[in-house]
Structures are given as structure tokens and as C-alpha cells.
Enzyme design. Structure first.
Site, PDB file in Angstrom:
ATOM      1  CG  LEU A 130      25.454  41.995  46.601  1.00  0.00           C
ATOM      2  CD1 LEU A 130      24.506  42.260  47.758  1.00  0.00           C
ATOM      3  CD2 LEU A 130      26.521  43.086  46.524  1.00  0.00           C
ATOM      4  CG  HIS A 131      30.891  37.089  44.420  1.00  0.00           C
ATOM      5  ND1 HIS A 131      30.798  38.167  43.567  1.00  0.00           N
ATOM      6  CD2 HIS A 131      32.186  36.668  44.330  1.00  0.00           C
ATOM      7  CE1 HIS A 131      31.962  38.386  42.998  1.00  0.00           C
ATOM      8  NE2 HIS A 131      32.829  37.500  43.443  1.00  0.00           N
ATOM      9  NE  ARG A 132      34.733  41.631  44.413  1.00  0.00           N
ATOM     10  CZ  ARG A 132      35.690  40.912  43.850  1.00  0.00           C
ATOM     11  NH1 ARG A 132      36.475  40.175  44.601  1.00  0.00           N
ATOM     12  NH2 ARG A 132      35.877  40.941  42.542  1.00  0.00           N
TER      13      ARG A 132
ATOM     14  NE  ARG B 182      32.051  33.985  50.603  1.00  0.00           N
ATOM     15  CZ  ARG B 182      33.241  33.438  50.667  1.00  0.00           C
ATOM     16  NH1 ARG B 182      33.668  32.675  49.685  1.00  0.00           N
ATOM     17  NH2 ARG B 182      34.014  33.643  51.712  1.00  0.00           N
TER      18      ARG B 182
ATOM     19  CG  ASP C 180      30.199  41.855  45.590  1.00  0.00           C
ATOM     20  OD1 ASP C 180      30.013  41.089  44.608  1.00  0.00           O
ATOM     21  OD2 ASP C 180      29.999  41.482  46.766  1.00  0.00           O
TER      22      ASP C 180
END
Length: 371
Positions: A211-213, A246, A288
């Protein structure tokens, strides 16, 4: 002499440029009198070891001919830095063609700079559309396609999208998926990876999470709901979670790290070989990301995508991808189906055969000979 410069910037770019570089190298070996020279420019958009250097080594890419070292920053700052530094390369090298891939800031920055300098641009992975303009990547895709001379398409939805936007047929080439080229080429190495052994995993008894968005990880309430969701899943399946910087920073900032239990294994971002080995032997992937939707479809692994839209519809239409939106309950339902042995059976899309890069190089060489 004809010079071609390919641009890499972020992790996915390396998997796309590696097979193209290999195809140019093969062409040179078969045609030693050819005047075509292929060089690589690394913008430095991803700049730490886990995000770029390890990929250069694993994918057997040469040391980039040019390194811009732009680092992080807002979209405007990063794009501007890349343009300023890349212009210096173009003015010095005077290439005949610039190849850009995907949809990151390096892609639009370098294509725009090249066009302004009167240099032709080829866009690999052209025509993909999520139809969600809140995604920065969507803007990058649309603008890059609008100014490119050669548009290399990975799935047929891309052809329809480009025609609808007024791109003439002679600029559009359906060649297949260069990401799959890398996957096919490195499968022998992937099958020898020790990553499962290193994490004490058994095939198909765990899930993978990436997950990074910003829409998923930048807001405390949203990320907290996802953490609760992961905790629920981990009761039934162990989870391995290579954490994007992030995402890790936000988990820490929001005080959520301590909520992740021992059945959720957090790791640093992995190299390509180990990560694909992890995916290839998993029960499912929760993501994502964009490229992982394609890799899981090729490998036949169920993929639950936590996004409202996908620019890769073929992975949902005939592949193994489930578009869950941002509703955790929907994603949970899909995972429960998979755990109970009811995952959908996908097919490999047309021209995802490991030879897309060869088709791209053939088209480029033929075009250059007519300039």
C-alpha cells in the site's frame, strides 16, 4: 549514428526498461555495423538502495549513463528539477529518440523536455486510463500520450482510449506488456529465491500486502481502518507487508505500528526477484499498486485492488484482479471467497508473451532507418 535515451526514475521503470535495453543489446550483437546506440538516464526520482539501486543490480542493467539525482519533492518541484537537468543531457547528447515508460513524474518531465527540444518521444505502456483525474499518474499518462510520436500499447483498451483522444492510427502500436517480459525472463531466478525460507513461509499459506497511494495511507482514519482490516485477515492468513517509506512514516506518525500483530510481518521494500517470488507463492495479494495487478494476472494469483478505478481493466475483465474500491467490506468479501477456495480463474492477455520489448525495438529500428 543514431542515439536513443531511455528514462528510468521510479521502481516500476526499471522492470520496463531492462527488457528494452536487453533487446537493443541483442540487436547490436546481431547487427554489429548498426549505428544505433542505446543509453539510460536515471532521474533519481527513487533514489535509495531499496527503491532503485537494488533493481539496477538484479535486473542486470548497466550503470546509467546519466544520473540526474533530483530526489524527492512535491510534484511541481520534482518535475521541474527533472526538466532542468534532463535538458542539459539532451543539449549535450542530441539524441534522436527518447523512450519513456509508465506514468511517473519522470515520464512527463522527460517527454515534455524532449519535445520542446525537437526530439521524438516513444511512450511505452501508452493508452492506459483510470478515468480518475484526481490521480497524478492519470494526468501524466494523458499528457505524455498527447505529445509522443510512438505509442506502445500493452492491452487493447489502450488502443480504444488513444483513438478516442484523437491519436492517429500510425502512431499506435499494440506490442504487449514489457513488465511481463521481465517476469518471464527472470522466472528461473525467481524460483530459486530463498525469500519464503527467510520468513518461514509455506507456499499459499500467506497473503502479500502493498500500500502506498495517498488516498489509502495519508489519512489517519483511512489508514486506521486498513490496519483493523489487516488484523482481521491475519487471524486466517499470515500477511507479509513490504512497507513503502511513505506508508511506514504514516503508520508511525498516526501511532498505528503497535497495532500490527505478530501475524503481520513488516519488511523493508524488497528487490524485484524476492518480491515476485513472494507474490508467486502467495494465497492472494492486497494492493493499491498498478503493475502488481498485471504480474498477479500472469501468475494466476488473486489480487484485491484497494482503489476505485484501474487503468488496467484487462486484469479485471479476464485476469485475476478484483477491483474492491475503497470499501473494506467489499475487499473482505473477496478475500473470504479466496480463502474458501472460490477465487476466479483468469487468463493471460493477448501478447503478454515475454516478447513485447523485441517488438518495440523492431518498430523503433525500422522507423529510425527511414529518418
Amino acid at each position: 549514428m543514431k542515439k536513443i535515451i531511455s528514462v528510468v526514475g521510479a521502481r516500476p521503470n526499471f522492470m520496463k526498461i531492462a527488457p528494452i535495453h536487453r533487446a537493443f543489446k541483442k540487436f547490436r550483437e546481431e547487427h554489429p555495423d548498426s549505428e544505433i546506440i542505446h543509453k539510460i538516464c536515471h532521474t533519481g526520482q527513487h533514489y535509495d538502495n531499496n527503491m532503485s539501486d537494488i533493481f539496477i543490480k538484479e535486473l542486470e542493467l548497466p550503470k546509467p549513463d546519466f544520473y540526474l539525482g533530483v530526489g524527492s519533492g512535491s510534484h511541481a518541484v520534482q518535475t521541474a528539477k527533472i526538466m532542468i537537468e534532463f535538458e542539459k543531457v539532451l543539449l549535450n547528447e542530441k539524441p534522436d529518440l527518447v523512450i519513456v515508460v509508465g506514468d511517473v513524474n519522470s515520464t512527463i518531465a522527460c517527454s515534455l523536455t524532449a519535445v520542446k527540444c525537437g526530439i521524438k518521444v516513444a511512450h511505452v505502456e501508452a493508452g492506459l486510463r483510470s478515468f480518475d483525474r484526481s490521480m497524478p499518474e492519470e494526468i501524466n499518462r494523458i499528457l505524455t500520450d498527447a505529445i509522443s510520436d510512438y505509442l506502445f500499447v500493452s492491452e487493447k483498451s489502450g488502443i480504444a482510449n488513444l483513438k478516442r483522444e484523437g491519436i492517429p492510427d500510425e502512431r499506435i502500436f499494440f506490442v504487449g506488456n514489457v513488465m511481463i517480459d521481465s517476469l518471464v525472463y527472470y522466472l528461473p531466478k525467481i524460483d530459486k529465491s530463498n525469500v519464503l525460507k527467510n520468513f518461514y513461509l509455506k507456499p499459499f499459506e500467506y497473503g502479500v500486502v502493498t500500500l502506498h497511494r495517498p488516498s489509502n495511507v495519508d489519512y489517519k482514519d483511512k489508514l486506521s481502518n486498513i490496519v483493523d482490516f489487516l488484523r482481521e485477515i491475519s487471524v486466517f492468513k499470515r500477511l507479509v507487508f513490504p512497507v513503502h517509506p511513505r506508508t511506514y512514516n504514516n503508520l508511525e506518525k498516526f501511532g498505528l505500528l503497535t497495532l500490527l500483530n505478530h501475524n503481520i510481518v513488516l519488511t523493508q521494500p524488497m528487490g524485484y526477484i524476492d518480491f515476485i517470488a513472494l507474490v508467486k507463492n502467495s494465497s492472494f495479494v492486497l494492493t493499491d499498486s498498478g503493475g502488481i495487478q498485471e504480474e498477479t494476472t500472469y501468475l494466476g494469483i488473486p489480487c484485491i485492488t484497494l482503489r476505485n478505478s484501474t487503468e488496467r481493466p484487462i486484469t479485471v475483465e479476464i485476469g485475476t484482479n478484483y477491483l474492491a474500491g475503497e470499501d473494506i467490506n467489499t475487499a473482505y468479501g473477496y478475500i473470504w471467497e479466496i480463502i474458501n477456495g472460490n477465487a476466479k480463474v483468469g487468463k493471460i492477455p493477448e501478447l503478454w508473451d515475454g516478447k513485447a520489448s523485441e517488438r518495440i525495438v523492431e518498430i523503433i529500428v525500422r522507423a529510425i532507418q527511414n529518418w
